[in-house]
Design an enzyme around this catalytic site. Structure first.
Site, short mmCIF file in Angstrom:
data_model
loop_
_atom_site.label_atom_id
_atom_site.label_comp_id
_atom_site.label_asym_id
_atom_site.label_seq_id
_atom_site.Cartn_x
_atom_site.Cartn_y
_atom_site.Cartn_z
N CYS A 54 -4.73 2.43 -3.56
CA CYS A 54 -3.47 2.96 -2.99
C CYS A 54 -2.31 2.01 -3.25
O CYS A 54 -1.41 1.87 -2.42
CB CYS A 54 -3.60 3.24 -1.49
SG CYS A 54 -4.80 4.50 -1.11
N GLN A 97 -4.53 -5.49 7.03
CA GLN A 97 -5.52 -6.37 6.41
C GLN A 97 -5.56 -7.76 7.03
O GLN A 97 -6.24 -8.64 6.50
CB GLN A 97 -5.25 -6.48 4.90
CG GLN A 97 -5.42 -5.20 4.14
CD GLN A 97 -6.87 -4.73 4.10
OE1 GLN A 97 -7.81 -5.49 4.30
NE2 GLN A 97 -7.07 -3.46 3.82
N ASP A 138 3.01 -4.80 8.12
CA ASP A 138 1.79 -4.03 8.02
C ASP A 138 0.62 -5.02 8.12
O ASP A 138 0.31 -5.74 7.17
CB ASP A 138 1.78 -3.30 6.66
CG ASP A 138 0.45 -2.65 6.35
OD1 ASP A 138 -0.47 -2.74 7.18
OD2 ASP A 138 0.33 -2.05 5.26
N LYS A 191 -10.42 -1.16 10.50
CA LYS A 191 -10.53 -2.40 9.70
C LYS A 191 -10.73 -3.60 10.62
O LYS A 191 -10.69 -4.74 10.20
CB LYS A 191 -9.26 -2.60 8.85
CG LYS A 191 -9.04 -1.47 7.84
CD LYS A 191 -7.84 -1.74 6.99
CE LYS A 191 -7.29 -0.51 6.29
NZ LYS A 191 -8.05 -0.06 5.13
N HIS A 238 0.87 -1.18 0.00
CA HIS A 238 0.00 0.00 0.00
C HIS A 238 0.91 1.24 0.00
O HIS A 238 2.03 1.18 0.53
CB HIS A 238 -0.81 -0.06 1.30
CG HIS A 238 -1.90 0.94 1.45
ND1 HIS A 238 -1.68 2.22 1.89
CD2 HIS A 238 -3.23 0.84 1.27
CE1 HIS A 238 -2.84 2.87 1.96
NE2 HIS A 238 -3.80 2.05 1.59
N1 PMP Z 1 -1.83 -0.93 4.76
C1 PMP Z 1 -2.79 -1.63 4.15
C2 PMP Z 1 -2.47 -3.00 3.62
C3 PMP Z 1 -4.06 -1.09 4.02
O1 PMP Z 1 -5.01 -1.78 3.41
C4 PMP Z 1 -4.33 0.20 4.53
C5 PMP Z 1 -5.70 0.84 4.38
N2 PMP Z 1 -6.28 0.67 3.14
C6 PMP Z 1 -3.30 0.88 5.16
C7 PMP Z 1 -2.07 0.28 5.27
C8 PMP Z 1 -3.49 2.25 5.71
O2 PMP Z 1 -4.40 2.23 6.76
P1 PMP Z 1 -4.97 3.60 7.33
O3 PMP Z 1 -5.53 4.36 6.16
O4 PMP Z 1 -6.02 3.17 8.30
O5 PMP Z 1 -3.84 4.31 7.99
#
Ligand code: PMP
Length: 420
Positions: A365, A202, A199, A225, A122
């Site tokens: 993203c 997910q 990270d 999430k 991401h």
């Molecule tokens: N890493 C991953 C794999 C994500 O899916 C996301 C959110 N789509 C993020 C990081 C970022 O999370 P946040 O927007 O809650 O900071």
């Protein structure tokens, strides 16, 4: 087995949607919905316990402080961290990664050092490293993937070297659903002396997470999430690493003593939590953890895998639909494009929305990943504990209708000869 009807009854937005139409919510990878127990915990905090924490001598402030710190203990227990002080509250996964990049990165990286990330990341696990690489002279290297969307393990082994200072990878890809074998990747990185940031944005809502078994050096996730509120997240870090890191933001609560000449900083966790924190967010996150753990991760995993298998089988039958991401180990995420007839993912998302079905379209993203896949965007459905086989069937049926309607449209072809 999960009692899905009983679970759904706890989500007002699913049972009594305000938009009138029944809601088929297939975007839990972006944000999960919240059960009433989370809403109630937050409301209860605001009704009876709200005050600024840490500094108050009065009982109300002490209660608020206790609730905030109890939430930290709950997070530590959830992650099986060795100690609660290893769990810092942040605004979310993004801020957690930025914190590590800005403090650990600034203090430890120098020209010649390498940060290893993957093609699946991401943007929040790419851009913070680019920013710190630009100021420290460190290099970013990228682990390639195969066409199924799985990390190339051989390439990874070759890329690891004594120059690798940090490996930063996701446990699950938000765009494709690939589950990465993080325990093995961490062990391989440690063998060359590199640290590892996982990270887990997910992952945490879908399977058991155990810091002591995993041995990750840093681990990040977001509350929204995990059936919790937005604006709250966690950075787990091993105590000895966090203690050696310079502060992130300066301000109240993170100090020991301030004079105009010099400031000494507080210990963990306050050193990294400048300013008034998101107290109700922490309370809501703890309630979300209580809720998800009460269901059990074995049952959650089995339910979501069943939905994924059903969705994969049904979508594969739709002519002209191509699934992106066919890894052997996937979480409840399915991404696709429609090539025949070619349909913009934005149009797919809009047409599904007209039928009350919420999916996500775009680059998720993950622009470098989209480029590797040869597309600019995908349509993505992602499942949570409240989703049902009927909803998956409704998605597949709607996609077939949309596809057939598009196929009936006359094709616009360019004239063979110039018109004028
Ligand atoms: N890493 C991953 C794999 C994500 O899916 C996301 C959110 N789509 C993020 C990081 C970022 O999370 P946040 O927007 O809650 O900071």
């Amino acid at each position: 087995m999960l009692d899905i009807a009983a679970i759904r009854a706890q989500f007002p937005i699913l049972t009594a949607p305000t938009a009138g139409q029944p809601l088929i919510y297939l975007d839990s990878a972006a944000s999960t919905q919240q059960p009433i127990s989370v809403m109630a915990a937050i409301a209860d905090y605001h009704r009876g316990h709200h005050a600024n924490i840490h500094r108050g001598v009065y009982r109300l402030s002490r209660t608020a402080t206790r609730l905030h710190e109890a939430a930290r203990e709950r997070v530590a227990q959830f992650l099986n961290a060795a100690e609660p002080v290893e769990c810092l509250f942040t605004r979310g996964a993004t801020e957690s990664i930025n914190l590590v990049a800005a403090t650990w990165g600034r203090a430890n990286l120098q020209p010649g050092d390498e940060i290893l990330i993957s093609t699946l990341e991401h943007h929040s696990n790419i851009v913070p490293w680019q920013l710190i690489a630009a100021t420290t002279g460190a290099q970013i290297r990228v682990i390639p993937i195969n066409d199924a969307g799985e990390l190339d393990r051989d390439a990874y082994r070759h890329q690891l070297s004594p120059r690798t200072r940090l490996v930063a990878i996701n446990q699950v890809s938000n765009a494709l659903g690939t589950i990465n074998p993080v325990a093995e990747l961490i062990a391989e990185a440690h063998a060359v002396g590199a640290l590892v940031l996982i990270d887990g944005a997910q992952w945490v809502a879908h399977g058991k997470t155990d810091m002591q078994a995993l041995d990750a050096d840093f681990y990040v996730f977001s509350g929204h999430k995990l059936y919790g509120p937005t604006g709250i997240g966690v950075l787990y870090g091993k105590r000895r690493l966090l203690e050696a890191m310079p502060p992130y933001q300066g301000g109240g609560d993170m100090i020991e003593r301030v004079t105009f000449e010099q400031t000494t900083y507080a210990g963990l966790p306050n050193r990294f939590e400048a300013g008034t924190p998101h107290i109700s967010g922490a309370v809501g996150l703890a309630a979300a953890i209580d809720w998800i753990e009460s269901l059990g991760f074995d049952a959650i995993g089995a339910h979501e895998q069943a939905l994924l298998q059903q969705a994969t089988a049904r979508l594969m039958q739709i002519p002209g639909l191509e699934i992106k991401g066919t890894a052997q180990h996937k979480s409840g995420v399915i991404s696709w494009v429609m090539t025949d007839p070619p349909l913009a993912t934005l149009d797919i998302g809009t047409a599904l929305d007209l039928r009350g079905i919420c999916i996500r379209t775009g680059h998720h993203c993950c622009q470098p990943l989209m480029e590797r896949l040869g597309v600019s965007s995908t349509a993505r459905a992602s499942f949570g504990v409240y989703n049902t086989a009927e909803e998956v069937a409704a998605l597949a049926a709607a996609l077939s209708v949309i596809r057939d309607a598009a196929a009936r449209q006359p094709r616009i072809t360019a004239p063979a000869e110039p018109v004028l």
